[in-house]
Each structure stands twice: as structure tokens, then as C-alpha cells.
Design a protein around this motif. Structure first.
Motif, PDB file in Angstrom:
ATOM      1  N   GLU A 112      78.498  44.242  92.945  1.00 44.63           N
ATOM      2  CA  GLU A 112      78.327  45.403  93.751  1.00 44.63           C
ATOM      3  C   GLU A 112      79.047  45.142  95.285  1.00 44.63           C
ATOM      4  O   GLU A 112      78.918  46.194  96.018  1.00 44.63           O
ATOM      5  CB  GLU A 112      76.764  45.273  93.992  1.00 44.63           C
ATOM      6  CG  GLU A 112      76.237  45.642  92.668  1.00 44.63           C
ATOM      7  CD  GLU A 112      74.532  45.817  93.003  1.00 44.63           C
ATOM      8  OE1 GLU A 112      73.908  45.815  94.153  1.00 44.63           O
ATOM      9  OE2 GLU A 112      73.645  46.299  91.845  1.00 44.63           O
ATOM     10  N   HIS A 166      67.379  46.007  85.996  1.00 43.02           N
ATOM     11  CA  HIS A 166      66.594  46.853  86.175  1.00 43.02           C
ATOM     12  C   HIS A 166      65.828  46.553  84.743  1.00 43.02           C
ATOM     13  O   HIS A 166      66.139  45.958  83.901  1.00 43.02           O
ATOM     14  CB  HIS A 166      66.986  48.445  86.008  1.00 43.02           C
ATOM     15  CG  HIS A 166      68.261  48.629  86.855  1.00 43.02           C
ATOM     16  ND1 HIS A 166      67.751  48.735  88.397  1.00 43.02           N
ATOM     17  CD2 HIS A 166      69.510  48.616  86.619  1.00 43.02           C
ATOM     18  CE1 HIS A 166      68.958  49.166  88.723  1.00 43.02           C
ATOM     19  NE2 HIS A 166      70.170  48.848  87.841  1.00 43.02           N
ATOM     20  N   TYR A 197      77.146  54.790  87.270  1.00 41.30           N
ATOM     21  CA  TYR A 197      76.687  53.258  87.282  1.00 41.30           C
ATOM     22  C   TYR A 197      74.977  53.483  87.975  1.00 41.30           C
ATOM     23  O   TYR A 197      74.349  52.257  87.520  1.00 41.30           O
ATOM     24  CB  TYR A 197      77.452  53.005  88.568  1.00 41.30           C
ATOM     25  CG  TYR A 197      77.270  51.529  89.024  1.00 41.30           C
ATOM     26  CD1 TYR A 197      77.609  50.359  88.140  1.00 41.30           C
ATOM     27  CD2 TYR A 197      76.283  51.155  89.888  1.00 41.30           C
ATOM     28  CE1 TYR A 197      77.489  48.800  88.588  1.00 41.30           C
ATOM     29  CE2 TYR A 197      75.801  49.664  90.512  1.00 41.30           C
ATOM     30  CZ  TYR A 197      76.394  48.650  89.622  1.00 41.30           C
ATOM     31  OH  TYR A 197      76.084  47.413  89.983  1.00 41.30           O
ATOM     32  N   GLU A 198      74.586  54.398  88.375  1.00 40.08           N
ATOM     33  CA  GLU A 198      73.024  54.437  88.791  1.00 40.08           C
ATOM     34  C   GLU A 198      72.225  54.648  87.810  1.00 40.08           C
ATOM     35  O   GLU A 198      70.988  54.474  87.806  1.00 40.08           O
ATOM     36  CB  GLU A 198      72.846  55.278  90.233  1.00 40.08           C
ATOM     37  CG  GLU A 198      73.429  55.145  91.304  1.00 40.08           C
ATOM     38  CD  GLU A 198      75.040  55.372  91.310  1.00 40.08           C
ATOM     39  OE1 GLU A 198      75.659  56.160  90.479  1.00 40.08           O
ATOM     40  OE2 GLU A 198      75.881  54.905  92.276  1.00 40.08           O
ATOM     41  N   ASP A 199      72.731  55.465  86.822  1.00 37.98           N
ATOM     42  CA  ASP A 199      72.006  55.731  85.725  1.00 37.98           C
ATOM     43  C   ASP A 199      71.794  54.850  84.485  1.00 37.98           C
ATOM     44  O   ASP A 199      72.851  54.631  83.526  1.00 37.98           O
ATOM     45  CB  ASP A 199      72.652  57.200  85.077  1.00 37.98           C
ATOM     46  CG  ASP A 199      72.723  58.299  85.956  1.00 37.98           C
ATOM     47  OD1 ASP A 199      72.017  58.347  86.805  1.00 37.98           O
ATOM     48  OD2 ASP A 199      73.567  59.251  85.687  1.00 37.98           O
ATOM     49  N   TRP A 200      70.939  54.085  84.748  1.00 35.18           N
ATOM     50  CA  TRP A 200      70.633  52.894  83.771  1.00 35.18           C
ATOM     51  C   TRP A 200      69.709  53.038  82.686  1.00 35.18           C
ATOM     52  O   TRP A 200      69.722  52.552  81.702  1.00 35.18           O
ATOM     53  CB  TRP A 200      70.417  51.500  84.658  1.00 35.18           C
ATOM     54  CG  TRP A 200      69.027  51.948  85.445  1.00 35.18           C
ATOM     55  CD1 TRP A 200      68.887  52.447  86.701  1.00 35.18           C
ATOM     56  CD2 TRP A 200      67.662  51.514  85.025  1.00 35.18           C
ATOM     57  NE1 TRP A 200      67.678  52.315  87.064  1.00 35.18           N
ATOM     58  CE2 TRP A 200      66.769  51.870  85.955  1.00 35.18           C
ATOM     59  CE3 TRP A 200      67.098  50.946  83.688  1.00 35.18           C
ATOM     60  CZ2 TRP A 200      65.384  51.618  85.878  1.00 35.18           C
ATOM     61  CZ3 TRP A 200      66.043  51.093  83.739  1.00 35.18           C
ATOM     62  CH2 TRP A 200      64.722  51.205  84.721  1.00 35.18           C
TER      63      TRP A 200
END
Length: 547
Positions: free
Chosen positions: A42, A70, A121-124
């Protein structure tokens, strides 16, 4: 190429311990492909393995990488999975990673799941909402299929991803198949299912989406669809071609659609030779294959006379698959090795000098000193002597020659048995043809049953929707009736108060006696316009008496 990779595993133990499992997995991957796979954390720092670096130093530097892990929860808000999204630059295609046995064994041992991530990348938090039927991962490229599906999605619909996976029935775990699972973000599940079951996807040529909710609502239909999915492998025949450009493939597909049983014309992924697969059903393949081969050169000449021809380095348009010959019978040829080994020929038959079978495996007829003419006479299937025997003198006694020459060339019992075997095989072939026909009828009925079940599901949804509307209408009606009752109650209260006030007034006032109505005069009243009798007599007019 830079790709996103999703690592996940079931929750067990602390979060820190499972983060260490992720780092160990990455360390193993970087070790297998030194200098070819790079991790980008990151903070945009890059981590790559080198051949001269020690494992301890590599793992120590990898622990400094910043990655986010997460926690996914279920409907009861209980943690079920740990998920990490990683950005990786690689020169090795992702599909080759799991083909390395050491890496695959490591993933199975630590129970870590590794998949290519097709979202941001943020949609996990990604959910699997169904699968794409009648498409097998053995034939189709998932990226091309996902692009085609997203092109059909209406405007504003969420993004869809497709990945190969195992499909299972909830009622019968034995019923399973392989196919393409449909993925979307968890917050977009309702929108995605709505888009995939309406609009363009309601057309028969695009109705391939099967929701996983059917496992619960329509378990029998879901199991039947999995059975049809399993039949794709044995019911699909492939013909490979090369030297076909993208424009030529579009024109070639129009010609192939005229054949019964044609399914798809699919490009082979990452091919630079213009390679394609022609997929056809088993029923129409043997009829279409010779026609396609006979017309191939004429088709290619016609197509490349219409469009731009490829460069010189591009291969010539060719059918690279071997020509398929349909075997109408499984009876071996008379000259085949199997026939010669099982027919009991005179040369291979172990027998004594006088026909008795007491020599065992130590000797055979060729071990004795026979001349070429005698051997030839033994091998031939007719009793006529060969031309060579007329000039070659036998070294064996005449009795031996006569006994050998008198050996029967055809056994009636064996001929009868061979004919019976041939008849049985022909009957078996006819029976197999009937079975194939019945299978086709069953598949057609299953497809029709699936279509009817889909229609029933649509009608059920419409009925449910109408029921919801009716319930809402009844609620609105009850509300309006309550409002009307309230208004009427208020009006009744006002009317009652008015009646009470009128009664009070009647009590306070004295009651008048009865009054007679006014009487009408019998004669018209005398006014200024009506002359009196005296005036009329004065004028000499006799007044008329009223009767």
C-alpha cells in the motif's frame, strides 16, 4: 502485467496469525518465480525475490510490507473469512501459478485460496450470485465471456465478473459439475440479479444465468440444469483452425451458423496465429465436418477477397484438427492385428506333427524343417499349391507334407461364431443409436422442462408482485376507510350538538297555538286597473257575473 490477487482463508485463530499465513504464501510465490513476480504494497514499495538472497532475509523484508486484511462476516455478524487484496506485477500468467505442483501443495496444506481479483482494490467483499449455464471452462475464456455479459448489461448496472468453479446441488451433493460462477459486489446483489434476469437477458439466446437462490426455491430444476451442464463435455465436438483474423472470424461464423448443431466459434486465448475452436454438437458434427473441410479453401478465398489480407508472417488459413471418421461398426478389419491374433491362424496355432496339441509352448510348426513352399502352403487360406512349391523339393516325409496340406483352411464353427458376433455387434450398434436418440429426446424434454420452470418462476414472481400491490392497495383502502370513519364521526358530533341547541331554543320560547292558513279571496281584488261595477254601468257596459 499488473494484476490484483485475492487471498482468503477461513477464520481460525487470531488475525495476526492468519496475516502471517498470507505473508508465508507470498514468500513461497516469490521464491518459485524469482525476479518474475513483484509484490507492491500500500505504500508503493516493491518486494521481489532474488536467487542469491537468503530465505531468512527475504521473509524478514517481506514482513515490512503493508497489506490490509479484511474480515468477512455472515448474516449473524460472525466472522467467517479473512480476505486480502494484493497488487502484483508479474510476467507469468496467473493461470500458470496453480499448475506448479509445489505451490499448489502449499495452498492445499495451509488451506489458502488464491484467485485473480477482477474488481477495484477497495472492493474486497465479493459475493457469488449464480452461474452461467451451457458454458464450460474447458472451451470458453472467462475474460471474453465476462466482457460479453457486461456489454449486455443495461446502463447503470453493477459490474459482473466470471470465474471457473465447482457447482453443487444442495439437495444431492453427488450432483455436481464445473462451470462459470457469476460474481458481483455484495452491496450490488439485488441490482445484479435484477439486471441478469430482465431486459436483454430475457431473450432466448441470452438466457444463461442461473441464480443460486434456485437451490432453495427450485432444487429439482437446479439439479437438472447441473446434469445438462455435465453433458456438455461428451456432447460437444471441437474442430481447431488457424490463420483466421478477427474480421474473418465474424464472416466465418455467419457461414457456420447454417449447419445444424453449430454452437460457438471461440478464439484460443493468447494465440498469435489466429487460432479458433469450432464447437458443434455431437449429433451434427459428422455431417458438417466433411462439408466444412471441402468448402474451407473456397470460404477463405471469398472472405479474404472481401477484407484486408493479413501479413506474410501470419499463417495460412488451415484446419489443424485431424479429420474425424465416424465408425459405423466396431468389428475389426480382417487385416488388423487384433483379427490376426484372435482368429487362430495355422501358423500361430500350437499343434503336434499329427494335429495333437501336446507340444506345449516349447515348439511350434515353424520350428520343424519346413521348406518355404510348405510354410507358404500352411499360411495361405486356400488349398491350391503355390508356384514356388513346384520347384522346391520337400525335405520332410510325404506324410508330413500331406498332413500339413490337408489342414482345413476354414472352420465352419468359427465362421458361424464370427457371423453371430458380427450380428451381435450390429445389434449393439443399433441399440447404441437408439440410446443416443433417447438421450437427445430426454435432453430436449429436460431443456423444455427447464424453460417451463423458468416461466413458472417468472409467473410466480409476477403473482408475488401483484399480491404485494394488492396488499398495499388494501392497506391504503383501510387507511382511507379509517379517515372516512373519523370524518363521519366528527360530522355526527357536530349534528348532535346542533340538535341539542335547537331543542334548548324550543323549550325557552312559548308554544303558539294552531293558526289557520290564509284564505284566498273568491273575487279578484279591486285595484286601480280593475274598474268597479258602478264605473262600468256608467260607461254603458253590463258587468259579467262570475259563475
Amino acid at each position: 502485467a499488473e494484476i490484483l490477487v485475492k487471498l482468503s482463508l477461513h477464520v481460525s485463530g487470531t488475525k495476526e496469525a492468519q496475516v502471517q499465513k498470507f505473508l508465508t504464501t507470498l514468500d513461497h510465490l516469490l521464491t518459485i518465480y524469482p525476479g518474475r513476480v513483484t509484490l507492491i504494497d500500500e505504500n508503493q514499495r516493491e518486494f521481489v525475490a532474488t536467487e542469491d538472497e537468503s530465505a531468512e532475509n527475504r521473509y524478514k523484508s517481506l514482513n515490512e510490507a503493508k497489506i490490509s486484511v479484511h474480515t468477512q462476516v455472515n448474516n449473524s455478524q460472525e466472522p467467517i473469512r479473512r480476505i486480502g487484496i494484493l497488487r502484483i506485477r508479474t510476467t507469468v500468467p496467473f493461470r500458470f501459478w496453480k499448475k506448479r505442483p509445489e505451490f499448489l501443495a502449499f495452498l492445499k496444506r495451509d488451506k489458502v485460496s488464491v484467485h485473480e481479483h477482477d474488481f477495484d482494490y477497495e472492493d474486497w467483499d465479493i459475493a457469488s450470485i449464480g452461474f452461467w449455464k451451457n458454458h464450460h471452462p474447458l472451451f470458453f475464456d472467462r475474460h471474453k465471456l465476462a466482457a460479453d455479459v457486461n456489454d449486455l448489461m443495461p446502463g447503470g448496472a453493477p459490474k459482473i465478473a466470471i470465474t471457473p468453479g465447482r457447482l453443487r446441488s444442495s439437495t444431492n451433493p453427488v450432483i455436481s459439475s464445473r462451470g462459470f460462477a457469476v460474481l458481483c459486489r455484495r452491496q450490488d446483489i439485488k441490482l445484479a440479479v435484477e439486471a441478469l434476469t430482465h431486459g436483454e437477458f430475457k431473450k432466448p439466446e441470452n438466457m444463461f444465468f442461473v441464480p443460486y437462490s434456485w437451490k432453495r426455491t427450485h432444487p429439482k430444476a437446479f439439479a437438472d440444469i447441473l446434469r445438462v451442464q455435465n453433458s456438455i463435455i461428451w456432447n460437444t465436438y471441437v474442430m481447431k483452425v488457424q490463420g483466421v483474423t478477427t474480421d474473418a472470424a465474424a464472416m466465418l461464423e455467419k457461414k457456420l451458423r447454417n449447419f445444424d448443431g453449430f454452437l460457438h466459434l471461440l478464439p484460443i486465448s493468447e494465440s498469435t496465429k489466429g487460432e479458433y475452436r469450432i464447437l458443434m454438437k455431437q449429433k451434427g458434427f459428422y455431417a458438417a465436418s466433411p462439408v466444412i473441410r471441402a468448402s474451407w479453401n473456397a470460404w477463405m478465398s471469398e472472405i479474404y477477397n472481401t477484407i484486408k489480407k493479413p501479413g506474410k508472417n501470419f499463417p495460412k488459413p488451415t484446419i489443424t484438427s485431424r479429420e474425424a471418421v465416424k465408425k459405423t461398426s466396431q468389428i475389426p478389419d480382417s487385416n488388423s492385428y487384433l483379427t490376426l491374433m484372435t482368429s487362430g491362424t495355422v501358423v500361430s496355432k500350437l499343434s503336434g506333427p499329427h494335429g495333437e496339441e501336446d507340444y506345449g509352448w516349447e515348439t511350434c510348426s515353424l520350428d520343424r524343417s519346413l521348406t518355404y513352399a510348405q510354410v507358404t502352403r500352411v499360411v495361405t487360406t486356400t488349398n491350391a499349391p503355390s508356384k514356388t512349391s513346384t520347384i522346391t523339393h520337400a525335405t520332410q516325409p510325404p506324410s508330413m507334407i500331406q498332413a500339413t496340406a490337408s489342414t482345413p483352411t476354414a472352420d465352419p464353427e468359427k465362421d458361424t461364431m464370427a457371423r453371430e458376433i458380427a450380428d451381435l455387434k450390429a445389434a449393439l450398434a443399433a441399440q447404441n443409436h437408439k440410446v443416443e436418440s433417447l438421450q437427445e429426446v430426454i435432453q430436449a424434454k429436460e431443456a423444455k422442462e427447464t424453460e417451463l420452470q423458468q416461466r413458472l418462476a417468472d409467473i410466480t414472481d409476477q403473482y408475488t408482485e401483484q399480491g404485494a400491490r394488492f396488499d398495499a392497495l388494501m392497506v391504503e383502502t383501510h387507511r382511507r376507510n379509517a379517515d372516512m370513519d373519523l370524518v363521519m364521526k366528527r360530522l355526527n358530533l357536530q349534528s348532535t350538538s346542533t340538535d341539542d341547541a335547537t331543542a334548548d331554543d324550543d323549550v325557552a320560547r312559548p308554544v303558539a297555538g294552531p293558526q289557520s292558513p290564509p284564505r284566498l279571496p273568491h273575487k279578484r281584488p279591486n285595484n286601480k286597473d280593475t274598474p268597479s261595477r258602478q264605473q262600468m254601468r256608467t260607461r254603458g257596459v253590463e258587468p259579467m257575473d262570475q259563475e
